[in-house]
Write an enzyme that holds these catalytic residues in place. Sequence first.
Site, PDB file in Angstrom:
ATOM      1  N   TYR A 168       0.852  -1.539   0.026  1.00 47.95           N
ATOM      2  CA  TYR A 168      -0.056   0.129  -0.068  1.00 47.95           C
ATOM      3  C   TYR A 168       0.689   1.199   0.002  1.00 47.95           C
ATOM      4  O   TYR A 168       0.588   2.123  -0.881  1.00 47.95           O
ATOM      5  CB  TYR A 168      -0.785   0.043   1.166  1.00 47.95           C
ATOM      6  CG  TYR A 168      -1.907   1.078   1.324  1.00 47.95           C
ATOM      7  CD1 TYR A 168      -2.835   1.487   0.504  1.00 47.95           C
ATOM      8  CD2 TYR A 168      -1.543   2.112   2.403  1.00 47.95           C
ATOM      9  CE1 TYR A 168      -3.683   2.598   0.742  1.00 47.95           C
ATOM     10  CE2 TYR A 168      -2.215   3.429   2.429  1.00 47.95           C
ATOM     11  CZ  TYR A 168      -3.218   3.656   1.658  1.00 47.95           C
ATOM     12  OH  TYR A 168      -4.110   4.595   1.715  1.00 47.95           O
ATOM     13  N   LYS A 172       0.963   4.458  -2.951  1.00 48.74           N
ATOM     14  CA  LYS A 172       0.741   5.945  -2.859  1.00 48.74           C
ATOM     15  C   LYS A 172       2.098   6.764  -3.115  1.00 48.74           C
ATOM     16  O   LYS A 172       1.804   7.810  -3.328  1.00 48.74           O
ATOM     17  CB  LYS A 172       0.325   6.246  -1.241  1.00 48.74           C
ATOM     18  CG  LYS A 172      -0.956   5.556  -1.078  1.00 48.74           C
ATOM     19  CD  LYS A 172      -2.196   6.085  -1.967  1.00 48.74           C
ATOM     20  CE  LYS A 172      -3.437   5.459  -1.502  1.00 48.74           C
ATOM     21  NZ  LYS A 172      -4.453   5.964  -2.435  1.00 48.74           N
TER      22      LYS A 172
END
Length: 245
Positions: A168, A172
């Site tokens: 994750y 980003k």
Amino acid sequence: MSETRTALVTGANKGIGYAIAAGLGALGYRVGVGARDEDRREAAVEALRAAGADAFGVPLDVTDDRSVADAAALVGRRAGRLDALVNNAGIAGETGPGWAQDPTTLDLDLVRTVVETNVIGVIRVTNALLPLLRRSTSPRIVNVSSSVGSLTRQADPDVDVGPVMAAYAPSKSFLNAVTVQYARWFAGTDILVNAVCPGLVATDFTGFHGPRTPEQGAATAIRLATLPDGGPTGSFFEDDGVVPW
């Protein structure tokens, strides 16, 4: 062409996305509620309309080319142009205890799935909507990121950035880098492109852990979606200002 400004928010059926849609609707925007789940999407549209917003549903799976093309066509038919695109849809991917994603045992299919939604999905949606954004006199693109995408914070042992999230967090960082490339490409035009960190918001995405409400998490995204001409572009913002990269 209608003078009403139109926004499309992906992943807008709940949580931060819904709060962004509600905030833009309260400002007088016609809001497209982008979401995959039909029942949740229509429930969100009904709730927004009940609150006085001009809202319409947009079936949208950001990982599917046909779905995105159909969504762009629908927005074109409904509004004729797009003034603000908020790429909010995102996933964390499967995590272990304490939300951790161990880089040493990471499933590569998990990485592909997370990047497909959080990065490639943003590119897919943005490029499909660009013809409509170009029809606006003040087009704005906002990519919902996270502070865990900050390499500066991740590398600082004195900053609490939570657990290691090896799929994750890099997704980003990748999204932030893509945001800069769009901003560079559109330099000197009216298209402003920025990323935003909503903070730790209590939604189902976080298991309802976090000190912030969806409305608080949505505030900076709404501000960036409604920036005046000449506003910042290619930056990564949170409530307190620019996030260190």
